[in-house]
Design an enzyme around this catalytic site. Structure first.
Site, PDB file in Angstrom:
ATOM      1  N   ASP A 151      69.662  48.003  95.032  1.00 54.04           N
ATOM      2  CA  ASP A 151      68.603  48.171  94.032  1.00 54.04           C
ATOM      3  C   ASP A 151      67.218  48.305  94.643  1.00 54.04           C
ATOM      4  O   ASP A 151      66.950  47.864  95.755  1.00 54.04           O
ATOM      5  CB  ASP A 151      68.630  47.017  93.022  1.00 54.04           C
ATOM      6  CG  ASP A 151      68.550  45.643  93.680  1.00 54.04           C
ATOM      7  OD1 ASP A 151      69.061  45.489  94.801  1.00 54.04           O
ATOM      8  OD2 ASP A 151      67.976  44.719  93.073  1.00 54.04           O
ATOM      9  N   GLU A 168      70.129  42.664  93.652  1.00 53.37           N
ATOM     10  CA  GLU A 168      69.732  41.570  94.527  1.00 53.37           C
ATOM     11  C   GLU A 168      68.329  41.100  94.186  1.00 53.37           C
ATOM     12  O   GLU A 168      68.040  39.904  94.240  1.00 53.37           O
ATOM     13  CB  GLU A 168      69.796  42.013  95.996  1.00 53.37           C
ATOM     14  CG  GLU A 168      69.595  40.880  97.004  1.00 53.37           C
ATOM     15  CD  GLU A 168      68.153  40.456  97.208  1.00 53.37           C
ATOM     16  OE1 GLU A 168      67.907  39.261  97.439  1.00 53.37           O
ATOM     17  OE2 GLU A 168      67.249  41.322  97.132  1.00 53.37           O
TER      18      GLU A 168
END
Length: 391
Positions: free
Chosen positions: A80, A139
């Site tokens: 991400d 994350e």
């Protein structure tokens, strides 16, 4: 101990590795929005013939089955991006998405693991055991690893290994020390309720702005006066919302902050002290306080044997001079959720190069990766898996 075919294979795919990283960098997706990234990873693994499945709502878990029986080692990369505006607009691979950017290197992690998977898959008949590949979403919101564990990411896994590109270290240096590496990362919100009123009549009010300010100034003594100074801890207030107008005394104040530490008892103590400080400050002024404390990621504590194996692999693959002693950081990493389940370690691979302007802090709009570090990171993934399964 290292596999020379892996080394040569990673080098052979160096240009492809850089191209993948640049593609991902230009197309960033935020936590739990990594749909196109998930599709790209899935399509790439399909082309390689690597068995895999998509997780919900995003993410991929894959398996490379070795030609010989043995253990299973997991390799993890996060995918991400961040809600950060890219300031390196002159780059040919700059973010195409306004307000979104890979400002922490997750694009590099995903690219490195894909190429490591490609090379390991070419050697799979010689692998004694299996390699689990975890392409993790979210994350940055500290929710992805836990969700992946719940969806079976480490079922049947004997050891787990992860890498983070690190701009504060020189390019191609590797750090993986036993013990604490990243701190636990918690979020707290304190809501004070007073009694609002006219700015010219303070005696008729209970000023939430004064109460909140008093809390912010005093809460630092939780660390400086109630925690053992040999036990690192941080309490940071990052946001305070109070008041509506220049001549209106505020009735409400909301404070948001974070707590970072390495020790569980210290973490429990700080959570309790935040409640005590908030309630007592509120009582002094005749107000009320409500504290919400959310536990995020655990501290990342590297298993001693795993960390030493990483050091051995790095020394054999890149030379003893590649080893670097990076001190623990108060930054958070949800890789800790994997370590709660199985032993393993988390390494840092340096990408800081002043000549390439890649020493900017993570999460900064000018963050960038010295792409020379990609080959090092990719090989470290692959060689660690090879050496662990063959030891």
């Amino acid at each position: 101990m290292i596999n020379e075919k892996i080394k040569q294979g990673i080098k052979k795919y160096g240009e492809e590795l850089t191209a993948i990283r640049r593609k991902l960098h230009s197309e960033p997706e935020l936590s739990w929005e990594e749909y196109e990234t998930t599709k790209f990873v899935s399509d790439y693994l399909t082309q390689l013939g690597i068995e895999h499945r998509k997780t919900e709502p995003t993410g991929v878990i894959a398996n490379i089955k070795g030609g010989k029986p043995g253990k299973t080692v997991a390799l993890r990369a996060d995918m991400d991006a961040l809600p950060v505006e890219e300031l390196n607009t002159e780059l040919p691979y700059a973010s195409k998405e306004k307000g979104k950017m890979h400002a922490c290197g997750h694009d590099a992690h995903t690219a490195m693991l894909l190429i490591a998977a490609k090379v390991l898959n070419e050697q799979k008949e010689d692998i004694p055991g299996n390699v689990r590949l975890i392409f993790q979403p979210a994350e940055e919101s500290v929710t992805g690893a836990k969700a992946m564990v719940e969806q079976g990411a480490v079922e049947g896994v004997d050891n787990v290994f992860g890498i983070h590109i690190w701009s504060q270290m020189p390019t191609n240096r590797v750090s993986c020390n036993p013990g604490p590496t990243f701190a636990s990362a918690d979020i707290f919100t304190v809501t004070f309720k007073g009694r609002g009123g006219h700015g010219a009549m303070p005696h008729d009010t209970i000023d939430a702005a004064v109460i909140a300010s008093s809390f912010v100034m005093n809460v630092q003594s939780v660390v400086s006066r109630t925690i053992n100074p040999l036990q690192p801890a941080v309490v940071t207030v990052g946001k305070m919302v109070v008041g509506t107008r220049f001549n209106v005394i505020a009735e409400n104040a909301v404070i948001e902050g974070t707590v970072r530490c390495f020790d569980g008892a210290t973490r429990d103590h700080i959570e309790k002290q935040l409640q005590i400080y908030a309630e007592n400050v509120a009582n002094v002024y005749g107000a009320t306080a409500k504290v919400d404390y959310i536990r995020g990621s655990q501290a990342v504590i590297n298993d001693e044997d795993s960390a030493k194996l990483v050091q051995q692999v790095a020394a054999d693959a890149f030379g003893v001079e590649s080893l670097y002693d990076e001190k623990p950081t108060m930054g958070g990493e949800d890789f800790s959720f994997y370590l709660d389940e199985v032993p393993g370690s988390f390494a840092l691979v340096g990408s800081g190069n002043p000549e390439k302007d890649t020493e900017w802090a993570h999460h900064h709009g000018k963050f960038n990766v010295d792409e020379d570090a990609l080959v090092t990171g990719s090989e470290l993934y692959a060689q660690y898996a090879w050496v662990y399964l063959n030891k």
